[in-house]
Structures are given as structure tokens and as C-alpha cells.
Design a protein around this motif. Structure first.
Motif, mmCIF file in Angstrom:
data_model
loop_
_atom_site.group_PDB
_atom_site.id
_atom_site.type_symbol
_atom_site.label_atom_id
_atom_site.label_comp_id
_atom_site.label_asym_id
_atom_site.label_seq_id
_atom_site.Cartn_x
_atom_site.Cartn_y
_atom_site.Cartn_z
ATOM 1 N N PRO A 216 0.795 -1.227 0.000
ATOM 2 C CA PRO A 216 0.000 0.000 0.000
ATOM 3 C C PRO A 216 0.833 1.286 0.000
ATOM 4 N N ALA A 217 2.083 1.224 0.421
ATOM 5 C CA ALA A 217 2.904 2.425 0.547
ATOM 6 C C ALA A 217 3.405 2.876 -0.821
ATOM 7 N N TYR A 218 3.543 4.200 -0.995
ATOM 8 C CA TYR A 218 4.028 4.706 -2.277
ATOM 9 C C TYR A 218 4.686 6.077 -2.111
ATOM 10 N N SER A 219 5.549 6.380 -3.066
ATOM 11 C CA SER A 219 6.121 7.719 -3.163
ATOM 12 C C SER A 219 5.244 8.541 -4.099
ATOM 13 N N SER A 220 5.304 9.859 -3.978
ATOM 14 C CA SER A 220 4.439 10.717 -4.778
ATOM 15 C C SER A 220 5.217 11.880 -5.358
ATOM 16 N N ALA A 221 5.374 11.888 -6.683
ATOM 17 C CA ALA A 221 5.994 13.036 -7.345
ATOM 18 C C ALA A 221 5.103 14.268 -7.218
ATOM 19 N N VAL A 222 3.789 14.063 -7.192
ATOM 20 C CA VAL A 222 2.865 15.179 -7.069
ATOM 21 C C VAL A 222 3.056 15.898 -5.731
ATOM 22 N N HIS A 223 3.435 15.148 -4.694
ATOM 23 C CA HIS A 223 3.683 15.771 -3.390
ATOM 24 C C HIS A 223 4.770 16.833 -3.484
ATOM 25 N N ALA A 224 5.677 16.714 -4.442
ATOM 26 C CA ALA A 224 6.773 17.671 -4.574
ATOM 27 C C ALA A 224 6.295 19.055 -4.989
ATOM 28 N N PHE A 225 5.104 19.149 -5.595
ATOM 29 C CA PHE A 225 4.603 20.467 -5.993
ATOM 30 C C PHE A 225 3.184 20.755 -5.511
ATOM 31 N N ALA A 226 2.405 19.714 -5.192
ATOM 32 C CA ALA A 226 1.037 19.920 -4.727
ATOM 33 C C ALA A 226 0.711 18.909 -3.635
ATOM 34 N N PRO A 227 1.311 19.060 -2.467
ATOM 35 C CA PRO A 227 1.041 18.105 -1.396
ATOM 36 C C PRO A 227 -0.431 18.054 -0.997
ATOM 37 N N GLU A 228 -1.179 19.147 -1.249
ATOM 38 C CA GLU A 228 -2.605 19.139 -0.950
ATOM 39 C C GLU A 228 -3.324 18.061 -1.774
ATOM 40 N N ILE A 229 -2.954 17.952 -3.059
ATOM 41 C CA ILE A 229 -3.563 16.947 -3.928
ATOM 42 C C ILE A 229 -3.094 15.557 -3.520
ATOM 43 N N ALA A 230 -1.789 15.416 -3.298
ATOM 44 C CA ALA A 230 -1.230 14.107 -2.928
ATOM 45 C C ALA A 230 -1.833 13.597 -1.632
ATOM 46 N N ASN A 231 -1.982 14.469 -0.653
ATOM 47 C CA ASN A 231 -2.534 14.036 0.629
ATOM 48 C C ASN A 231 -4.026 13.731 0.536
ATOM 49 N N TYR A 253 -4.856 13.170 -12.228
ATOM 50 C CA TYR A 253 -3.686 12.306 -12.379
ATOM 51 C C TYR A 253 -3.510 11.768 -13.805
ATOM 52 N N VAL A 254 -4.579 11.310 -14.423
ATOM 53 C CA VAL A 254 -4.439 10.805 -15.796
ATOM 54 C C VAL A 254 -4.003 11.920 -16.745
ATOM 55 N N PRO A 255 -4.634 13.109 -16.722
ATOM 56 C CA PRO A 255 -4.123 14.189 -17.581
ATOM 57 C C PRO A 255 -2.678 14.573 -17.275
ATOM 58 N N PHE A 256 -2.292 14.495 -15.992
ATOM 59 C CA PHE A 256 -0.906 14.813 -15.648
ATOM 60 C C PHE A 256 0.052 13.802 -16.265
ATOM 61 N N VAL A 257 -0.295 12.514 -16.202
ATOM 62 C CA VAL A 257 0.557 11.484 -16.807
ATOM 63 C C VAL A 257 0.634 11.673 -18.317
ATOM 64 N N GLU A 258 -0.465 12.011 -18.951
ATOM 65 C CA GLU A 258 -0.453 12.247 -20.394
ATOM 66 C C GLU A 258 0.446 13.427 -20.748
ATOM 67 N N LEU A 259 0.425 14.460 -19.925
ATOM 68 C CA LEU A 259 1.316 15.600 -20.130
ATOM 69 C C LEU A 259 2.758 15.206 -19.860
ATOM 70 N N ARG A 260 2.983 14.451 -18.814
ATOM 71 C CA ARG A 260 4.336 13.989 -18.472
ATOM 72 C C ARG A 260 4.946 13.166 -19.600
ATOM 73 N N ASP A 261 4.136 12.402 -20.287
ATOM 74 C CA ASP A 261 4.649 11.503 -21.319
ATOM 75 C C ASP A 261 4.932 12.188 -22.651
ATOM 76 N N ARG A 262 4.712 13.479 -22.752
ATOM 77 C CA ARG A 262 4.957 14.173 -24.018
ATOM 78 C C ARG A 262 6.431 14.228 -24.387
ATOM 79 N N ARG A 263 7.308 14.339 -23.384
ATOM 80 C CA ARG A 263 8.739 14.467 -23.674
ATOM 81 C C ARG A 263 9.542 13.696 -22.634
ATOM 82 N N PRO A 264 10.667 13.097 -23.033
ATOM 83 C CA PRO A 264 11.535 12.436 -22.051
ATOM 84 C C PRO A 264 12.022 13.441 -21.005
ATOM 85 N N GLY A 265 12.111 12.980 -19.772
ATOM 86 C CA GLY A 265 12.616 13.827 -18.696
ATOM 87 C C GLY A 265 11.567 14.628 -17.971
ATOM 88 N N TYR A 266 10.319 14.626 -18.491
ATOM 89 C CA TYR A 266 9.282 15.410 -17.842
ATOM 90 C C TYR A 266 8.907 14.856 -16.464
#
Length: 315
Positions: A216-231, A253-266
Motif C-alpha cells: 500500500p505504501a508509495y512515493s508521490s511526485a505530485v507531493h513535490a509540488f502539490a502536497p494538498e492533492i497528494a494528501n 492524475y491521468v491528464p498529468f501522466v499524459e502531459l508527463r509523457d509528451r517528452r523524455p525527462g518530464y
């Protein structure tokens, strides 16, 4: 060979932290000219800690470990230890070959870190025996407990997980592959108390699936910029509020992943750009990463507003 301190304390604190909240992988702050901004990092990390993460992992992938030299690495880890002041465990990144990994491990020890996350070694695909030996050599040279990280060209099979769990000092595994069949075999092969957590690039998308195999435990990249959403997501997931989880997944989250996948390194540079949009003092990424294009940044800005509105937070 060094004499290790008992591992029960570090492992127990991490286990408790994983149960109470998401794991924070803070960004490393740089000035506009690319130089390290320690004051910015301290300020940024202080804000992260106010949102009660389960543990802090400085100078790891999201923190651009591979872009830091030895001195900068030590400064970042020491600053994280200073700012956290014992409130949560500090798990520093280390990696490359075992010789370099040990050099960073010793710097992290001196800086006061509680444990180490062993990032995938450099370049080569290797057999399972080599992965075991790599961890064994690192564990033999440091007092700090180790968490192995499998992603990209590093994958531990179930028997290898059993073997690395038998190495004194290796206390857990972070997974970035999301192969649930392999993970289920690994959790069954590992001894009681061995730590597992979901380290997929946007872990919330797979969080329910990981929980079905006992992770059940996980790390959250979203917490790095929007901890309100992650929490908010963590709380909804913990409470079994499927409609809330689905809403956050579908609209943010799904739109964020789609945006993240546009370019390597995102997976890193988009996260850092989102933090900048919120006024956090994190600065640009270092090469070879590149900052988002103006069009992608505009889409990120819109999505960030959507996500914060979903959880009743403001910019």
C-alpha cells in the motif's frame, strides 16, 4: 568492513512513516545560473514537512542525484537532516557502481542520514548474481540501512529478493516497474518486515493495484509540488473512498501522466516547473534535463489549477 548500528529502529520508523503518509522526494533547488541554492532548498523542504510526509528522500531521482557533485550532495543531505530535525526519517540517494555508491554513502553518513536508497547502477545490464553482489558490497561498507530500487535496466526476481533480504543492512525494495505478478512473487519470497513500496513515476495511478499484492505504501511526485492533492488522494485511498479516488484520477492524475509523457525527462522537469508555478524556490533543472516548452507549461498551469480546485486548495 564496518560495524553497523541496529537496523530495527530505522526500519520501524520507515514502516510507520509509510503507513501515515506519502513518501516525499524533494526537488533540489538551483539558482537561475544552475548553481546550488541551499537557502531555497531549506525553505522548500520546510514547506514540504508542514504537510506531514511519511519520510523524506533527498538527492534521489526527483532531486537530480545524478546532476550533483560530491560536495553539493553532502550539502543537500545535511540540509535535509537539519530541516527535518528528526521529525521523519531521511533517506538519501546513492548509486552508480558500488565504489561510487560507497563514496556517497559515507558522505550521507557524515551528514546524518538515516538510510540510503540505492538507485540503479550505471548503464550495464547485469545478471541477478551481480545485483546481489552490488548490494552486498555497499552494505559491507556503510552503517546505514539500504533500500534497493528496481527500475529501467534493474529488475530483481523473487529469488534475488529473498537473497538481498538476507544481506545484513538491506531492509526494503522500491519498485518502479509495476509488474504485479513479479511483485507478488517477491513479497511472498521476502521475510516478514521487509519493506516494499510503489515507486512508479506517478505512483497514484497504480496505487490500488499495488495494494492488492500487499504494497500500500508509495512515493508521490505530485507531493513535490502539490502536497494538498497528494494528501487528499492518500486519505481517500486509505478510507476506501473509491468515488473520490476515481475523480482525482480522472480529472487530475491521468491528464498529468499524459502531459508527463509528451517528452523524455518530464517526470522531473514537469514536477519542478509545477513547483515554480506555485512560487516555490526550486529553480530550473540541470542538463541533460530540459524545462517544459511554453505550450506544455501553459497546459500544466491549467491542470494545476484544476487539481487544486478539486481538493479545495488555492494557488
Amino acid at each position: 568492513m564496518v560495524t553497523r548500528t541496529p537496523l530495527t529502529g530505522a526500519a520501524a520508523r520507515l514502516r510507520d512513516g509509510m503507513a501515515q503518509g506519502v513518501l516525499s522526494f524533494p526537488l533540489t533547488s538551483f539558482h537561475a545560473d544552475g548553481s546550488l541554492d541551499l537557502d531555497g532548498f531549506r525553505s522548500y523542504l520546510g514547506g514540504q514537512l508542514e504537510t506531514n510526509p511519511g519520510a523524506v528522500f533527498p538527492a534521489c531521482g526527483t532531486g537530480e542525484f545524478s546532476a550533483l557533485d560530491d560536495e553539493e550532495y553532502g550539502q543537500v543531505v545535511a540540509a535535509a537532516v537539519e530541516v527535518t530535525a528528526g521529525r521523519v526519517p531521511v533517506v538519501a540517494g546513492t548509486g552508480y557502481g558500488y565504489a561510487q555508491a560507497l563514496r556517497f554513502a559515507r558522505i550521507a553518513e557524515q551528514a546524518g542520514a538515516d538510510a540510503l536508497l540505492v538507485l540503479p547502477h550505471y548503464l550495464n545490464k547485469v545478471p541477478q548474481d551481480g545485483l546481489v553482489e552490488q548490494l552486498r558490497r555497499i552494505a559491507d561498507g556503510t552503517r546505514l540501512p539500504l533500500i534497493a530500487y528496481q527500475r529501467d535496466h534493474v529488475t530483481y526476481d523473487a529469488e534475488t529478493v529473498r537473497r538481498i533480504a538476507a544481506i545484513p543492512g538491506v531492509i526494503g525494495l522500491k519498485d518502479g516497474h509495476s509488474d504485479l505478478d513479479r511483485l507478488q512473487r517477491s513479497t511472498l519470497a521476502a521475510p516478514d518486515g521487509f519493506l516494499f513500496f510503489n515507486g512508479a513515476p506517478t505512483a497514484e495511478l497504480q496505487a490500488r493495484a499495488y495494494a492488492t499484492v500487499g504494497i500500500p505504501a508509495y512515493s508521490s511526485a505530485v507531493h513535490a509540488f502539490a502536497p494538498e492533492i497528494a494528501n487528499a488522494f492518500f486519505q481517500a485511498l486509505s478510507a476506501g473512498d473509491d468515488s473520490r479516488v476515481d475523480k482525482l484520477l480522472a480529472d487530475f492524475y491521468v491528464p498529468f501522466v499524459e502531459l508527463r509523457d509528451r517528452r523524455p525527462g518530464y517526470a522531473v522537469s514537469l514536477v519542478k516547473a509545477a513547483a515554480r508555478l506555485r512560487g516555490r524556490p526550486v529553480g530550473p533543472v540541470r542538463a541533460p534535463l530540459t524545462d517544459p516548452t511554453p505550450a506544455d507549461l501553459a497546459d500544466l498551469d491549467t491542470l494545476l489549477t484544476t487539481g487544486l480546485n478539486l481538493v479545495g486548495a488555492t494557488r
